[in-house]
Design a protein around this motif. Structure first.
Motif, mmCIF file in Angstrom:
data_model
loop_
_atom_site.group_PDB
_atom_site.id
_atom_site.type_symbol
_atom_site.label_atom_id
_atom_site.label_comp_id
_atom_site.label_asym_id
_atom_site.label_seq_id
_atom_site.Cartn_x
_atom_site.Cartn_y
_atom_site.Cartn_z
ATOM 1 N N ALA A 1 29.753 91.942 34.961
ATOM 2 C CA ALA A 1 30.777 92.653 35.722
ATOM 3 C C ALA A 1 31.135 91.819 36.952
ATOM 4 C CB ALA A 1 30.253 94.018 36.132
ATOM 5 N N TRP A 2 32.426 91.669 37.207
ATOM 6 C CA TRP A 2 32.869 90.824 38.325
ATOM 7 C C TRP A 2 34.159 91.386 38.900
ATOM 8 C CZ3 TRP A 2 37.508 88.039 37.342
ATOM 9 C CH2 TRP A 2 37.939 88.068 36.005
ATOM 10 N N GLU B 1 38.284 83.511 41.037
ATOM 11 C CA GLU B 1 37.901 84.433 39.952
ATOM 12 C C GLU B 1 36.906 83.758 39.018
ATOM 13 O OE1 GLU B 1 41.636 87.497 39.416
ATOM 14 O OE2 GLU B 1 41.891 85.490 38.583
ATOM 15 N N VAL B 2 37.161 82.483 38.708
ATOM 16 C CA VAL B 2 36.228 81.736 37.857
ATOM 17 C C VAL B 2 34.865 81.667 38.556
ATOM 18 C CG1 VAL B 2 35.729 79.458 36.875
ATOM 19 C CG2 VAL B 2 38.024 80.416 36.673
ATOM 20 N N MET B 3 34.882 81.422 39.865
ATOM 21 C CA MET B 3 33.615 81.343 40.612
ATOM 22 C C MET B 3 32.863 82.676 40.542
ATOM 23 S SD MET B 3 32.939 80.782 44.682
ATOM 24 C CE MET B 3 33.343 82.474 45.081
ATOM 25 N N GLY C 1 32.999 70.824 34.339
ATOM 26 C CA GLY C 1 32.268 70.534 35.568
ATOM 27 C C GLY C 1 32.375 71.654 36.598
ATOM 28 N N ARG C 2 33.563 72.260 36.722
ATOM 29 C CA ARG C 2 33.748 73.314 37.727
ATOM 30 C C ARG C 2 32.831 74.506 37.443
ATOM 31 N NH1 ARG C 2 39.365 76.728 37.912
ATOM 32 N NH2 ARG C 2 38.808 76.915 35.710
ATOM 33 N N GLU C 3 32.809 74.948 36.192
ATOM 34 C CA GLU C 3 32.024 76.135 35.838
ATOM 35 C C GLU C 3 30.521 75.846 35.937
ATOM 36 O OE1 GLU C 3 34.582 74.936 34.070
ATOM 37 O OE2 GLU C 3 36.070 76.495 34.457
#
Ligand code: NDP
Length: 453
Positions: A67-68, A143-145, A174-176
Motif C-alpha cells: 500500500a502506498w 510515486e515510484v520512490m 537503477g532508479r528502482e
C-alpha cells in the motif's frame, strides 16, 4: 506434448493439476521436463529420490500487500511477490519485475528458468524471482520512490546478502534498485550487498548495466564461430525491445560489426535500414523515458509502425540474426517460419522465454542456432554474481576486468550447453536440451547430496 518417459510425464501431469491456468509456468516446465527425459533415463536416482517433483516446486512463495500514497495522497494497493525457488547451490538470486501483467504464473516460470540459468553461470547462486503488478509507466519519480519503499518494507524480512539477493528486470532499473536499497538499509541498519544492479557510488558493479545485452552478443558470437565458422561482422540483425537488454545488445552487436535495423516497445516498432542510432535510443529511452515515436521523429532514416495483432513486427525483415529482447512469447511459430524463409542463421534470446516452444523446435529442426534465454541472457545474473563478490570483498573491479570475466563466462556457458547436447546425442544446435541438462545436473547433484528437503 510428447513425453516418452512415464516418470517425467507423471510429474508434468501432476503439475498441470496443481497449477491450473498457470500458462507461462506450465509452458516453461514442459520445455524443461521434455529436455530432462534424457538424463532421467541415464540416472535412476533422479526418479528414486523424487528429484523432479522437488525441482519443479518452489521452496517458498511469498505474497504480500503493497500500500502506498500517490501524488494526490490517494491510497493505492498493489500485490508484491517473491518466489524463492531453489537454494541447493547458493542463496536465492533473481530479478524483480514491475509490470501490470505480473502474477504467480509469470514469476514461477521466471523463477524456474532462473534456477537453471544461475547454475549455468558456474557461480554459487540459487534461483528466485519476484515483483509486483505495479506499473511504473506514467508515475512520477516520487510515486515510484514511495512504491519501492513500501515494497521493501515487507520484502526486507525475507531477503539478505546470504539468503536472497534480488536485482532488476522489466520495469526495475537503477532508479528502482536504489530506492529499494535505501529502504533496506534504513530498516536493517546495515550496508550489505542485498541487491545487485546498484549505483556505482554505493556498491554497484561497473558493466552490470551493459551485462545482459553484451553477454547475449558474446554468447551468440561464440555460437556463430563454433557452429557456423562465422561472426557478427557484416550481418543484419533484428532486435525486439528497447529497454536495458535490447539497448546494450544493439550497442555490442554494432561494435562487433553488425547492423541492427529494428527495435520495439509495447506500442510499436522501428525499422531503421541505416542501423539503429544507439546514442539517440539511449537519449529517448534512458534519459527522457519517452516512447519510440520520439526516436522516429528525430531520425530521418527511421520508420515507426504501430503494433497490431497478428503482424510479424520486427521479425518480418530479411536479417541474418534475430535477438528477441522484450518479453515472453513474443516470437511465435509463424514468426519463426518467416525468419527461416528470410535466411536467418541464429536466434538468440535476450529476454526470458520470448520464443514459443513450437517456434523453438521449428528453429532447431531447421538447423538454426537457437540460444535459449537461460543460457544466452545469463550475463546479467553472472555480473550480479560478480557484484556480490566485489561487495563481500569490499572491492571494485574495473570495467575491463568485469567485462572480460563476463565474456569468459558467456563463452563457457555456450560450450557447456553445446558439449552437453553432443554428449546426450541430440542435434549440436539443440542448445535448449544442452542448457537444460547442463544447468539441471549441478542442482540435482547438490540436492541429492543435501538429503531430502
Ligand atoms: P526493460 O523494462 O528495461 O525493457 C523491457 C522492454 O520490453 C521495453 O522496451 C518494453 O516496452 C518491452 N516490453 C515489455 N513488456 C512488453 C510486452 N508485453 N509487449 C511488448 N513489449 C514489451 O526490461 P529489460 O530490458 O531488463 O528486460 C527485457 C527482457 O530481458 C525480459 O524478458 C527480462 O526478463 C529479460 N532479462 C533481463 C535481464 C536484465 O539484466 N535486465 C537479465 C536477463 C533477462 P515498453 O517500454 O513499452 O513497456
Amino acid at each position: 506434448m510428447a513425453f516418452k518417459n512415464a516418470y517425467v510425464k507423471s510429474v508434468y501431469e501432476d503439475l498441470v493439476k496443481k497449477n491450473e491456468g498457470q500458462k507461462e509456468f506450465l509452458q516453461a516446465a514442459q520445455e524443461i521436463l521434455e529436455s530432462l527425459e534424457l538424463i532421467v533415463e541415464k540416472r535412476p536416482e533422479i526418479e528414486r529420490e523424487h528429484i523432479l517433483e522437488r525441482f519443479v516446486e518452489p521452496e517458498r512463495l511469498i505474497q504480500f500487500r503493497v500500500a502506498w500514497l500517490d501524488d494526490n495522497n490517494v491510497v493505492r494497493v498493489n500485490r508484491g511477490y517473491r518466489v524463492q525457488y531453489n537454494s541447493a547451490i547458493g542463496p536465492y538470486k533473481g530479478g524483480l519485475r514491475f509490470h501490470p501483467s505480473v502474477n504467480q504464473s509469470i514469476l514461477k516460470f521466471l523463477g524456474l528458468e532462473q534456477v537453471l540459468k544461475n547454475s549455468l553461470t558456474t557461480l554459487p547462486m540459487g534461483g528466485g524471482k519476484g515483483g509486483s503488478d505495479f506499473d511504473p509507466k506514467g508515475k512520477s519519480d516520487k510515486e515510484v520512490m514511495r512504491f519501492c519503499q513500501a515494497f521493501m518494507t515487507e520484502l526486507y524480512r525475507h531477503i539478505g546478502a546470504d539468503t536472497d539477493v534480488p536485482a532488476g528486470d522489466i520495469g526495475v532499473g537503477g532508479r528502482e534498485v536504489a530506492y529499494m536499497f535505501g529502504q533496506y538499509k534504513r530498516l536493517r541498519n546495515e550496508f550489505t550487498g542485498v541487491l545487485t544492479g546498484k549505483g556505482l557510488s554505493f556498491g554497484g558493479s561497473l558493466a552490470r548495466t551493459q551485462a545482459t545485452g553484451y553477454g547475449l552478443c558474446y554468447f551468440t558470437q561464440e555460437a556463430l564461430k563454433t557452429l557456423k565458422n562465422d561472426s557478427f561482422k557484416g550481418k543484419t540483425v533484428a532486435v525486439s525491445g528497447a529497454g536495458n537488454v535490447a539497448t546494450y545488445a544493439i550497442e555490442k552487436a554494432q561494435s562487433l560489426g553488425a547492423k541492427v535495423v529494428t527495435c520495439s516497445d509495447s506500442n510499436g516498432w522501428i525499422y531503421d535500414p541505416e542501423g539503429i542510432d544507439v546514442a539517440l535510443l539511449k537519449e529517448v529511452k534512458e534519459v527522457k523515458r519517452a516512447r519510440l515515436t520520439e526516436y522516429a521523429a528525430a531520425r530521418k532514416s527511421a520508420q515507426y509502425f504501430e503494433k497490431k495483432n497478428g503482424e510479424h513486427g520486427v521479425w518480418q525483415y530479411k536479417v541474418d540474426i534475430a535477438l528477441p529482447c522484450a518479453t515472453q512469447n513474443e516470437l511465435n511459430l509463424e514468426d519463426a517460419k518467416m525468419l527461416v524463409k528470410n535466411g536467418v542463421i541464429a536466434v538468440c534470446e535476450g529476454a526470458n522465454m520470448p520464443t514459443e516452444l513450437e517456434a523453438a523446435h521449428y528453429l532447431i529442426d531447421n538447423g538454426i542456432i537457437y540460444g535459449p534465454g537461460k543460457a544466452s541472457n545469463a550475463g546479467g545474473v553472472a555480473t550480479s554474481g560478480l557484484e556480490m563478490c566485489q561487495n563481500s570483498a569490499r572491492l571494485s573491479w574495473t570495467f575491463e576486468e568485469v567485462d572480460s570475466k563476463l565474456e569468459a563466462i558467456m563463452k563457457n556457458i555456450f560450450h557447456n550447453a553445446h558439449n552437453t547436447a553432443v554428449k546426450y546425442g541430440v542435434r549440436e544446435n539443440d542448445l535448449l536440451t544442452g542448457a537444460n541438462i547442463a544447468g539441471f545436473e549441478k542442482v540435482c547433484d547438490a540436492m541429492l547430496a543435501q538429503g531430502v528437503f
